[in-house]
Design a protein around this motif. Structure first.
Motif, mmCIF file in Angstrom:
data_model
loop_
_atom_site.group_PDB
_atom_site.id
_atom_site.type_symbol
_atom_site.label_atom_id
_atom_site.label_comp_id
_atom_site.label_asym_id
_atom_site.label_seq_id
_atom_site.Cartn_x
_atom_site.Cartn_y
_atom_site.Cartn_z
ATOM 1 N N SER A 239 -2.242 6.859 0.780
ATOM 2 C CA SER A 239 -3.521 6.146 0.832
ATOM 3 C C SER A 239 -4.709 7.033 0.504
ATOM 4 O O SER A 239 -5.719 6.546 -0.022
ATOM 5 N N ASN A 240 -4.626 8.334 0.792
ATOM 6 C CA ASN A 240 -5.788 9.205 0.659
ATOM 7 C C ASN A 240 -5.668 10.226 -0.469
ATOM 8 O O ASN A 240 -6.631 10.954 -0.726
ATOM 9 N N ASP A 241 -4.536 10.300 -1.117
ATOM 10 C CA ASP A 241 -4.373 11.153 -2.295
ATOM 11 C C ASP A 241 -3.805 10.294 -3.421
ATOM 12 O O ASP A 241 -2.675 10.492 -3.876
ATOM 13 N N GLU A 255 6.787 -0.145 -0.175
ATOM 14 C CA GLU A 255 5.527 0.567 -0.316
ATOM 15 C C GLU A 255 5.015 1.013 1.054
ATOM 16 O O GLU A 255 5.050 0.254 2.026
ATOM 17 N N PRO A 256 4.530 2.261 1.147
ATOM 18 C CA PRO A 256 3.974 2.738 2.422
ATOM 19 C C PRO A 256 2.743 1.927 2.835
ATOM 20 O O PRO A 256 2.078 1.297 2.011
ATOM 21 N N ARG A 257 2.461 1.962 4.098
ATOM 22 C CA ARG A 257 1.307 1.227 4.615
ATOM 23 C C ARG A 257 -0.001 1.895 4.198
ATOM 24 O O ARG A 257 -0.035 3.078 3.883
ATOM 25 N N GLN A 258 -1.042 1.107 4.208
ATOM 26 C CA GLN A 258 -2.360 1.596 3.812
ATOM 27 C C GLN A 258 -3.140 2.048 5.052
ATOM 28 O O GLN A 258 -3.186 1.350 6.065
ATOM 29 N N TRP A 259 -3.736 3.220 4.918
ATOM 30 C CA TRP A 259 -4.586 3.753 5.988
ATOM 31 C C TRP A 259 -5.582 4.716 5.357
ATOM 32 O O TRP A 259 -5.212 5.792 4.885
ATOM 33 N N ILE A 270 -2.157 6.683 13.416
ATOM 34 C CA ILE A 270 -1.897 6.433 11.997
ATOM 35 C C ILE A 270 -0.631 5.591 11.896
ATOM 36 O O ILE A 270 0.403 5.966 12.467
ATOM 37 N N PRO A 271 -0.679 4.460 11.223
ATOM 38 C CA PRO A 271 0.517 3.604 11.155
ATOM 39 C C PRO A 271 1.675 4.317 10.461
ATOM 40 O O PRO A 271 1.488 5.108 9.535
#
Length: 409
Positions: A239-241, A255-259, A270-271
């Motif tokens: 989400s951040n990179d 897909e990984p969760r968004q945070w 953090i989920p």
């Protein structure tokens, strides 16, 4: 009263009937020529051709011709190469042909992926993933870096991102910008994000524990990401990179969760992303132009995948070379199996119909010789073996069988 017939009429009637009978029974000139032609052909076959073929020198000559044809065909078979170049399906001398030829000569570049599947413990199997990626360095066709190593893949990029956050956290902690309980406004965004990651436990019942802040590191000294909070870290990285995740071409499934990290947000939880069941590692192939080179590369890649499959990493390769050229790995084997199946079927069918062993043996021998001659002809004229010539070879048995049965039986 009816007048009696004259004496001349009984003589005229038989003559008319005789002429009609003569026209019916006597053949025409066309029929006579046909009969003469048939008789002449039969006469030539029985009187000249058959005795000639029964002579021993003629038999020896025919057998020698067969042997020479078989030897030439076997030599031609050794010249058959696998493949079907795109230039073979367009007319020579055209713009399309020149374009495809230049592309093959100067732009022999292909992109492939090594896929890792589910039923694998990614957090605790990081060493195996690094070994898996590093083993592809032995394949010559894969493009390397200037130092001879492979480009980074998603796990190493994920690790490097966490190490940068750890360095930022250590630096701010030395400056007093971060303590065990909180961070101060002069702390950097990267250090605050590292703070939130370090307190993750990876458990759903107790997701945050500040006591881990000084006892746990995001990445240990051996380059292994903290396995307990691996999927929490994965959520933050994806989400951040965004640039790093996009460059990795990992294509995680699910897909990984968004945070999204915000420095002013004091929420530490953090989920946790769901376990991975699909990832991919990209590789680039270059300088492979011929079918033999591509097939050899496919075999090398398959060998690596099979080796790590045995070590517990479910994986497989994919890409254009595997979609189009992998058929040539077993093309000759399956073609031989199909030819044998057809010949065996013909043998037993002929054996049942003729109730003799000699006739099917002769038929099968002639069919094998015909296939050898046709296969050798393909090699001598430079046609490459692909699915189309293989089908033609199989169909040629049926085409040769029809006249051969009429001659033999």
């Amino acid at each position: 009263p009816i007048a009696p017939l004259s004496s001349s009429k009984p003589q005229i009637l038989p003559k008319s009937l005789n002429r009609i009978q003569t026209k019916i029974t006597s053949p025409s000139k066309q029929q006579q020529s046909t009969i003469k032609f048939k008789f002449s052909t039969k006469h030539i076959v029985h009187s000249y051709l058959t005795p000639l073929l029964k002579r021993r020198p003629i038999k020896v000559f025919i057998l020698l011709c067969y042997l020479i044809a078989i030897v030439i065909s076997v030599i031609g078979i050794t010249k058959v190469n696998d493949g079907l170049d795109l230039t073979d399906i367009v007319p020579r001398g055209t713009n399309e042909y020149r374009f495809l030829e230049l592309r093959r000569q100067y732009f022999s570049y292909y992109n492939i992926f090594a896929i890792t599947k589910g039923n694998f413990d990614y957090p605790n199997g990081q060493r195996l993933l690094y070994d898996y990626h590093q083993t592809f360095n032995r394949i010559d066709a894969i493009i390397k870096n200037d130092d001879g190593g492979l480009p980074e893949f998603w796990l190493s990029m994920f690790r490097d991102w966490l190490m940068e956050l750890q360095q930022a956290f250590d630096y701010d902690r030395k400056r007093g910008c971060i303590t065990r309980e909180r961070w101060y406004p002069n702390a950097t965004t990267e250090a605050i994000l590292a703070y939130k990651l370090l307190v993750q436990t990876g458990r759903t019942d107790n997701p945050v524990d500040k006591s881990l802040l000084l006892s746990v590191r995001l990445v240990d000294s051996q380059g292994i990401i903290n396995p307990k909070a691996f999927y929490n870290y994965l959520t933050a990285w994806v989400s951040n990179d965004v640039m790093g995740y996009g460059a990795a071409q990992a294509a995680f499934k699910p897909e990984p969760r968004q945070w999204i990290h915000e420095a002013n947000d004091v929420e530490l939880k953090i989920p946790k992303s769901p376990p991975l069941i699909f990832t991919q590692i990209p590789f680039n192939l270059n300088n492979i132009r011929t079918t033999e080179e591509i097939v050899q590369t496919i075999q090398d890649v398959r060998s690596v995948c099979q080796r790590f499959e045995e070590r517990g990493l479910p994986n497989f390769p994919t890409g254009i070379p595997f979609t189009y050229w992998e058929q040539y790995l077993g093309l000759r084997f399956y073609m031989i199996i199909a030819l044998l199946a057809v010949l065996i079927g013909i043998f037993f069918t002929t054996l049942i119909l003729t109730c003799t062993l000699w006739t099917p043996v002769i038929i099968i021998a002639h069919l094998i010789i015909n296939v050898l001659i046709l296969f050798g002809f393909i090699g001598w004229i430079g046609i490459k073996l692909s699915a189309l010539p293989a089908v033609i070879l199989i169909v040629s048995i049926g085409i040769s069988l029809n006249p051969l049965i009429h001659i033999t039986i």
